[in-house]
Design a protein around this motif. Structure first.
Motif, PDB file in Angstrom:
ATOM      1  N   ASP A  65       6.601   5.865   0.611  1.00  0.00           N
ATOM      2  CA  ASP A  65       6.703   4.518   0.573  1.00  0.00           C
ATOM      3  C   ASP A  65       7.030   4.267  -1.077  1.00  0.00           C
ATOM      4  O   ASP A  65       7.696   3.410  -1.527  1.00  0.00           O
ATOM      5  CB  ASP A  65       5.332   3.652   0.362  1.00  0.00           C
TER       6      ASP A  65
ATOM      7  N   ILE B  98       0.853  -1.068  -0.087  1.00  0.00           N
ATOM      8  CA  ILE B  98       0.237  -0.018  -0.041  1.00  0.00           C
ATOM      9  C   ILE B  98       0.830   1.320   0.110  1.00  0.00           C
ATOM     10  O   ILE B  98       1.920   1.451   0.904  1.00  0.00           O
ATOM     11  CB  ILE B  98      -0.937  -0.139   1.159  1.00  0.00           C
TER      12      ILE B  98
ATOM     13  N   VAL C   9      -3.779   9.680  -3.729  1.00  0.00           N
ATOM     14  CA  VAL C   9      -2.645   9.168  -2.874  1.00  0.00           C
ATOM     15  C   VAL C   9      -1.748  10.449  -2.479  1.00  0.00           C
ATOM     16  O   VAL C   9      -1.571  11.450  -3.139  1.00  0.00           O
ATOM     17  CB  VAL C   9      -1.841   8.626  -3.960  1.00  0.00           C
TER      18      VAL C   9
ATOM     19  N   LYS D 289       1.246   4.575   1.090  1.00  0.00           N
ATOM     20  CA  LYS D 289       0.281   5.600   1.738  1.00  0.00           C
ATOM     21  C   LYS D 289       0.857   7.000   1.463  1.00  0.00           C
ATOM     22  O   LYS D 289       0.087   7.865   1.622  1.00  0.00           O
ATOM     23  CB  LYS D 289       0.660   5.204   3.403  1.00  0.00           C
ATOM     24  N   LYS D 290       2.150   7.155   1.040  1.00  0.00           N
ATOM     25  CA  LYS D 290       2.495   8.488   0.585  1.00  0.00           C
ATOM     26  C   LYS D 290       3.534   8.616  -0.524  1.00  0.00           C
ATOM     27  O   LYS D 290       4.428   7.475  -0.604  1.00  0.00           O
ATOM     28  CB  LYS D 290       3.055   9.283   1.772  1.00  0.00           C
TER      29      LYS D 290
END
Length: 795
Positions: free
Chosen positions: A88, A5, A30, A7-8
């Motif tokens: 990420d 995933i 995102v 996340k950023k």
């Protein structure tokens, strides 16, 4: 299975590409932080802030909803490197200079989180050379990720590993790019300019070379190499102007610097005309001049001989235009090859050069032939890739012609075609996969989990792909609709009419679909097979089919048909199983109304939705204005109804069309509970999941309720504004009439403010106004104008 995933995301570099990649991450919800150098004067993040302001002005728009620009977090390399620890995925997108990139990497590397993926959006530099100096741990998490400009709209992303890249991160990144950002991913080998730019820019250079040889002007070349060839309508030279001649020059230089042993090396010389334009600062569209220049309303073209701009507009010869209209690809290629017309000889020459090049280089630049075709289709806007074109035109015959030209010294290189071209094959694409010279076998499609979400993946000509037009089990089919299923519990209704327009056949199909779904299925999905390939959900009512009826029986013959459409939409709304509209592309007029009456909508980000009837002098009469009144009443929840109505009224009265699904949500055409999908190939999967989930949660059709309306007070308020617009010369008298009629319907007619009316009352108002307008000469002028020219008439 471990979830990856994001996340950023951090984007390093707020130039044109970096800023637009950040914008598209925001479209996909995102969170993103955009970095650049600290500004020398003013606010320290001034460079990034200016880049974000600029995004709001760009066309085509990088944001689905430009209010979202505020969601990009701003940062600079001096104060904010600690923010990288929370990201990420980090995408570097600074200028194409190895030394600058290495300086930046030294700065950011210590701050990258231990599991983050680090990628460079370079358009052609060596990914392996970029990773020099990394420790082995970071090398394993580094790769190239090459977006195409503009990143929101161009489907292609090239993913480029080095030998040290951990295969797991490539699979994770491909899943994120394909599903979350909606991209078509092609894995490229780490060679200069990768696949799309390597083949595409070679193709442009070969085109410029052959145009010079055959003495063709830039406008004629663009007419020959644009839509007539099934490629981007901007052709060759206008595409270069849009991309930027400096950018093109840079990609060519990469080839000159790194491909000295290439047998096509002489073709990589910068064309003299291009060199001259760059030296003059005529860098294309962004500089106001390149191969073309806008002078007043005219577009002038550069004359290669004099270096001056002259009147443009040159077109293909009639003979060549006729050859290009030939449907049979074998006959078409033979006609070009055999013709003595210079334009036809030019076209054969650019096909021959491309086929020669891709056959010779396939082994070194791509894993298989399919990746080359997708790269050119998704990155350069071609309808068919070069290998598909060759295979369709007759593999062995074309190969023989190419060989004859090489032997005769007509080709751009003396390098022979590889042996595999002549091994008796009929092409490179087959049902079992696409040919890989390195592995000497056919390679099948990727089996990654993300592709299980695509019922019908992008097809390749010759590969016998499953087609959404014929797949599954057919329950009923005629020339207007197909009712079918994929051997599960959801019924699918596909429209078959041109642009999926709605006529009597589609209305009958809707009724049949609802009855069938209620009897035997958990839900109904309205989806059409070309949804992912740039088709329309529905371009609205079929005016063409109404014409004979109107001619023979006047408006009296039309009224029952309008009533049938209204009732079909009502039946859809009150169906006893959930109906999900899977929307992509155009949903206009009646297509918008069809979608509004579904229980839920699953829309591709690239959905262009609106009630556009005023363009043909009519008002929406398939329940679109009734739904506006219903939705405004629900939004208002007993507060000032008129405030909420104004938005719906304005959209219909100005024929406003959303420029994305996100904007359609803001306009009220999509609800906050509707789902937006970024990869149109996933549309059917997501729509079916929604339908099943609603059924399993105990779906019940909505209860029929009375609707509070704004009545005479609302009509008077809106009409007062229309009077000002008419008297100020902003709208015509007929526009005023249409606006006043729309106001009367969405406000519920001549009743007291706050009166409660039922849906049928509003539908009757719609139908009555529609019939009155059909009889109006100004409306008839608009309808005929639209049918003859395809453009709205303002009268």
């Amino acid at each position: 299975m471990s979830n990856f995933i994001v996340k950023k995301v951090a984007v390093l570099g707020a130039g044109v590409m970096g800023a637009q990649i950040a914008a598209h991450c925001i479209n996909a919800r995102v969170p993103v932080v955009l970095f650049d150098l600290p500004a020398r004067e003013g606010a320290k993040n001034g460079i990034v802030l200016r880049a974000i302001e600029n995004l709001k002005k760009l066309s085509p728009a990088p944001f689905g909803n430009k209010d979202d620009a505020a969601l990009i977090e701003v940062a600079n390399y001096e104060d904010n490197l600690d923010l990288l620890a929370g990201c990420d995925l980090i995408i570097e997108a600074i200028a194409e200079r190895m030394d600058w990139k290495h300086d930046l990497y030294k700065k950011v590397a210590p701050h990258i989180a231990p599991n983050a993926i680090f990628a460079s959006n370079t358009s052609g530099l060596s990914i392996t050379a970029l990773s020099d100096g990394f420790d082995s741990e970071l090398k394993a998490r580094f790769c190239g990720v090459h977006f195409f400009n503009p990143p929101r709209y161009m489907h292609l992303v090239e993913l480029i590993p080095t030998v040290a890249t951990n295969p797991v991160i490539l699979d994770q990144l491909e899943g994120f790019l394909a599903s979350t950002l909606g991209k078509g991913v092609v894995r490229a080998i780490d060679t200069p300019n990768f696949i799309a730019n390597r083949v595409g820019i070679f193709g442009m250079l070969a085109t410029i070379h052959e145009a010079d040889k055959f003495g063709l002007s830039v406008d004629v070349v663009d007419d020959l190499t644009g839509a007539k060839l099934g490629r981007a309508k901007s052709g060759t030279f206008r595409t270069a102007d849009v991309v930027g001649l400096d950018t093109m020059g840079h990609v060519i230089r990469t080839m000159q610097d790194h491909l000295k042993d290439d047998p096509f090396y002489s073709t990589y010389a910068t064309p003299p005309l291009l060199e001259k334009l760059i030296a003059q600062g005529a860098l294309g569209q962004k500089a106001g001049a390149g191969f073309y220049k806008k002078v007043g309303k005219d577009i002038q073209r550069i004359d290669a001989a004099s270096g001056e701009y002259v009147t443009g507009g040159g077109k293909a010869d009639d003979l060549v235009a006729r050859i290009l209209k030939e449907k049979d690809p074998v006959k078409r290629m033979k006609a070009l090859h055999d013709s003595t017309n210079p334009q036809a000889q030019f076209l054969w020459a650019i096909f021959r050069d491309a086929f020669h090049y891709i056959a010779f280089h396939l082994e070194s630049i791509a894993d298989n032939a399919r990746d080359v075709d997708f790269a050119l289709r998704w990155g350069f806007g071609w309808n068919l890739g070069p290998f598909e074109t060759w295979q369709a035109a007759g593999w062995q015959q074309v190969a023989t012609w190419v060989k004859e030209d090489i032997d005769a010294g007509k080709a751009l290189s003396t390098a022979p075609l590889p042996d595999w071209v002549f091994d008796g094959r009929t092409g490179v694409h087959a049902p079992e996969g696409s040919f890989s010279p390195a592995k000497k076998t056919s390679i099948g499609r990727s089996e990654l989990a993300v592709y299980q979400r695509q019922a019908f993946r992008a097809p390749v000509l010759g590969a016998g792909a499953i087609d959404g037009r014929t797949a599954g089990t057919t329950v009923f089919e005629d020339e207007s609709v197909r009712l079918w299923h994929q051997d599960d519990d959801v019924l699918i209704l596909s429209l078959k009419t041109k642009m999926h327009v709605i006529g009597a056949g589609v209305i009958a199909g809707l009724s049949r679909a609802i009855a069938e779904a209620e009897a035997n299925y958990k839900g109904l999905v309205i989806w059409s097979a070309d949804a992912a390939e740039g088709g329309a959900f529905s371009a609205g009512a079929d005016l063409q089919s109404m014409l004979p009826l109107f001619m023979s029986g006047g408006i009296k013959a039309i009224e029952p048909e309008v009533a049938k459409l209204q009732q079909a939409h009502q039946a859809l709304k009150y169906a006893n199983v959930p109906v999900v509209a899977a929307v992509a592309g155009l949903a206009l007029g009646g297509g918008c109304e069809l979608m509004l009456h579904a229980a839920r909508r699953v829309a591709s980000i690239e959905s262009y939705i609106g009630l556009v009837e005023v363009g043909v002098g009519l008002i929406p009469a398939g329940g679109g204005l009734k739904e506006a009144a219903v939705r405004a009443a629900a939004d208002a929840k007993g507060t000032d109804l008129l405030q909420f109505l104004k938005n719906y009224f304005t959209n219909a009265a100005t024929a406003a069309v959303s420029k994305s699904a996100l904007e359609a949500q803001k306009m009220g055409y999509l609800k906050s509970t509707d789902v937006i999908v970024f990869n149109a190939y996933e549309l059917l999967h997501v729509a079916k999941v929604e339908a099943r989930a609603m059924f399993d949660a105990g779906y019940r059709a909505p209860m029929k309720t009375l609707i509070p309306v704004a009545g005479r007070y609302g009509i008077a308020t809106v009409t007062a504004q229309l009077v000002n617009m008419r008297d100020g010369g902003f709208i015509s008298a007929h526009d005023f009439k249409l606006g006043a009629m729309i106001a009367a319907i969405v406000c519920g007619g001549d009743v007291d403010e706050g009166s409660l009316v039922n849906e049928q009352w509003l539908l009757d108002l719609e139908r009555k106004a529609f019939m009155e307008l059909l009889n109006h000469p100004k409306t008839q002028e608009r309808i005929m104008g639209m049918m003859q020219t395809g453009k709205p008439v303002r009268n």
